[in-house]
Design a protein around this motif. Sequence first.
Motif, PDB file in Angstrom:
ATOM      1  N   LEU A   1      -5.426 -10.369  27.679  1.00 32.22           N
ATOM      2  CA  LEU A   1      -4.866  -9.552  26.605  1.00 32.22           C
ATOM      3  C   LEU A   1      -3.876 -10.346  25.764  1.00 32.22           C
ATOM      4  CD1 LEU A   1      -4.578  -6.827  25.216  1.00 32.22           C
ATOM      5  CD2 LEU A   1      -2.912  -6.188  26.972  1.00 32.22           C
TER       6      LEU A   1
ATOM      7  N   GLU B   1      -4.024  -3.070  23.847  1.00 29.01           N
ATOM      8  CA  GLU B   1      -2.952  -3.765  23.128  1.00 29.01           C
ATOM      9  C   GLU B   1      -1.592  -3.175  23.490  1.00 29.01           C
ATOM     10  OE1 GLU B   1      -2.065  -5.437  18.673  1.00 29.01           O
ATOM     11  OE2 GLU B   1      -3.663  -4.001  18.973  1.00 29.01           O
TER      12      GLU B   1
ATOM     13  N   SER C   1      -6.384 -10.335  21.367  1.00 28.47           N
ATOM     14  CA  SER C   1      -6.095  -8.935  21.106  1.00 28.47           C
ATOM     15  C   SER C   1      -6.584  -8.593  19.708  1.00 28.47           C
ATOM     16  CB  SER C   1      -4.579  -8.722  21.233  1.00 28.47           C
ATOM     17  OG  SER C   1      -4.259  -7.382  21.322  1.00 28.47           O
ATOM     18  N   PRO C   2      -6.992  -7.397  19.407  1.00 32.05           N
ATOM     19  CA  PRO C   2      -6.956  -6.231  20.266  1.00 32.05           C
ATOM     20  C   PRO C   2      -8.176  -6.149  21.180  1.00 32.05           C
ATOM     21  CG  PRO C   2      -7.716  -5.577  18.096  1.00 32.05           C
ATOM     22  CD  PRO C   2      -7.413  -7.060  18.033  1.00 32.05           C
TER      23      PRO C   2
ATOM     24  N   GLU D   1     -14.277  -5.806  22.818  1.00 31.45           N
ATOM     25  CA  GLU D   1     -13.615  -5.912  21.524  1.00 31.45           C
ATOM     26  C   GLU D   1     -14.582  -5.343  20.501  1.00 31.45           C
ATOM     27  OE1 GLU D   1     -12.700 -10.027  20.925  1.00 31.45           O
ATOM     28  OE2 GLU D   1     -14.773 -10.659  21.085  1.00 31.45           O
TER      29      GLU D   1
END
Length: 153
Positions: A16, A57, A20-21, A95
């Motif tokens: 993470l 996130e 990200s996100p 993602e």
Amino acid sequence: MDLEVIASLERLAELLDARSPLFVRWSAGPEADESRPYSVDGLTGARLPGLSASPLEVEPWWGDRPTVLWVARRLHDYSHLKDARAEGARPWVLEGEEAGRGPDNEPLVARPRPVALIDKRVLDEAAAVLDDVKRGGWGPLDREQTDARGGAR
């Protein structure tokens, strides 16, 4: 699909921090969702414009608390889905583009790209971490405990 299998909260936090996100989804896995890359509202049957997922996130209000605690909390919130969904439901990381919000205000991820699978040991580790810090009787966000009028089933 050849995906990394996340075996610790620490590794999930590292992922993470580097990328990200990211989102976590509870389902039979990326292969199962590949043929139907959208969710359906369980109450109305409406087709949603992406896969229901939980954001990973870290929010700014989290401050300097550890990312490991954050991801433990995010996994815990929906951990009841491993029993409420189709047999074999597990969390996995993806993602994609947020295409809107679902009926529980969850992100709907369009054009999902699988990133990693999350091993069951990580769920056990998350529960142990949260046992050390949780206050009161806080548990997973289990909607299955109430009917459409808000009453207990």
